[in-house]
Design an enzyme around this catalytic site. Structure first.
Site, PDB file in Angstrom:
ATOM      1  N   LEU A 166      -5.384   1.994   4.298  1.00 25.78           N
ATOM      2  CA  LEU A 166      -4.477   1.678   3.537  1.00 25.78           C
ATOM      3  C   LEU A 166      -6.061   0.968   2.524  1.00 25.78           C
ATOM      4  O   LEU A 166      -6.613  -0.284   3.024  1.00 25.78           O
ATOM      5  CB  LEU A 166      -5.068   0.161   4.057  1.00 25.78           C
ATOM      6  N   HIS A 167      -5.590   1.465   1.346  1.00 26.88           N
ATOM      7  CA  HIS A 167      -7.108   1.609   0.456  1.00 26.88           C
ATOM      8  C   HIS A 167      -7.450  -0.227  -0.453  1.00 26.88           C
ATOM      9  O   HIS A 167      -8.910  -1.158   0.084  1.00 26.88           O
ATOM     10  CB  HIS A 167      -7.781   2.293  -0.394  1.00 26.88           C
ATOM     11  N   ASP A 168      -6.643  -0.210  -0.893  1.00 25.87           N
ATOM     12  CA  ASP A 168      -7.179  -1.404  -2.103  1.00 25.87           C
ATOM     13  C   ASP A 168      -7.337  -2.774  -1.180  1.00 25.87           C
ATOM     14  O   ASP A 168      -7.681  -3.657  -1.902  1.00 25.87           O
ATOM     15  CB  ASP A 168      -5.710  -1.753  -2.904  1.00 25.87           C
TER      16      ASP A 168
END
Length: 310
Positions: free
Chosen positions: A239-241
């Site tokens: 869940l990068h951002d």
């Protein structure tokens, strides 16, 4: 203290979650959202940003469309990850709130020149085209930016779109090079950090239990995690951002070090590579706080709790 931020984004399911987290957090005052071409083309990213604002009940947030292509390259998109809309995984209505008339780059420049110096933090979640263009057109704004907190790059994890490059940096390495050389305080949330923030079945179930917003988020994460699980053989998807917004809210959840990072723009083989001097083996001066670790449990607990507020 409330932080003034501008979110620069190419939604993308994980961008959308990051926006929701920011809008659910009273510690952050979102001055505006600027859309850029990246995960999907600009017409979709500017639409998706408004969809997310309406989902959160925040039609007061102005959304600006920005650059529709990189500074010096053809656009590369990522529908293979995010689906044809960028927000596949949940059925949501088209937005009714309008785009602002001004171009995102003009909004960035005007806001940074108008607000007190050092009072606005930029949060790029996608390719750095809007930010790089603003810095090139108006170099004076560099000294007025409090900090740029961005998702991009990698060191040990290296690349996710090529063997050498992370997607956001790869799409517009010239813009990234401008940003990393601008002298603005930088915090970088690279793949090394975000790949430790993995969705799991239990975490998706917790999202789903968080109410109306959580059900949508679980749909999004359930969609894009299929690609990453097959690619990496992992239990879930990074869940990068949301790590960008989480760092603003709870920096103690993260660990990193001040290092030098240069962006490769010349080599066809390593285009967009983040050459991160993690071991400090060069004499190049540090230009970024490069984050290598996140407390995933703390991250997901805060994210789930905040989503439940919306």
């Amino acid at each position: 203290m409330v932080q003034n931020i501008i979110i620069d984004t190419d939604p993308g399911q994980d961008d959308a979650v990051a926006i929701l987290l920011a809008l659910a957090s009273p510690e952050l005052n979102v001055l505006g959202i600027t859309a850029v071409a990246g995960n999907v083309p600009l017409d979709l990213t500017s639409k998706n940003a408004r969809i997310v604002c309406e989902l959160a009940g925040r039609t007061d947030i102005p959304v600006y469309a920005g650059c529709d292509r990189p500074m010096a390259r053809d656009l590369v998109t990522a529908e293979h990850v995010h689906g044809k809309t960028g927000l596949d995984g949940a059925e949501l209505p088209d937005p009714t709130m309008r785009l602002q008339d001004a171009h995102a780059v003009d909004f960035l420049i005007e806001t940074l020149r108008t607000e007190p110096p050092g009072s606005v933090t930029l949060c790029p979640l996608g390719p750095l085209t809007n930010i790089g263009t603003a810095l090139r057109r108006a170099p004076d704004i560099a000294d007025r930016i409090a900090r740029i907190v961005l998702m991009g790059g990698g060191y040990f994890e290296v690349g996710n779109i090529t063997p050498a490059a992370e997607f956001n940096i790869f799409v517009d390495p010239e813009a990234a090079q401008l940003v990393f050389r601008a002298g603005v305080p930088l915090t970088v949330l690279p793949l090394d950090c975000t790949h430790k923030a993995l969705t799991t079945r239990a975490r998706n179930d917790a999202f789903r239990a968080a109410g109306r917003i959580g059900e949508v988020v679980a749909g999004w994460t359930g969609f894009f995690e299929r690609f990453d699980m097959e690619k990496y053989g992992s239990e879930g998807a990074p869940l990068h951002d949301p790590c960008v917004i989480s760092w603003l809210l709870a920096p103690d959840l993260f660990q990193g070090r001040e290092i030098n990072v240069e962006i490769e723009v010349e080599s066809p083989l390593t285009r967009g590579m983040s050459v991160a001097d993690w071991w400090r083996v060069t004499d190049r001066a540090p230009n970024a706080l490069f984050i290598g670790h996140v407390d995933a449990e703390g991250f997901f607990q805060m994210l789930t709790e905040r989503l439940g507020r919306l």
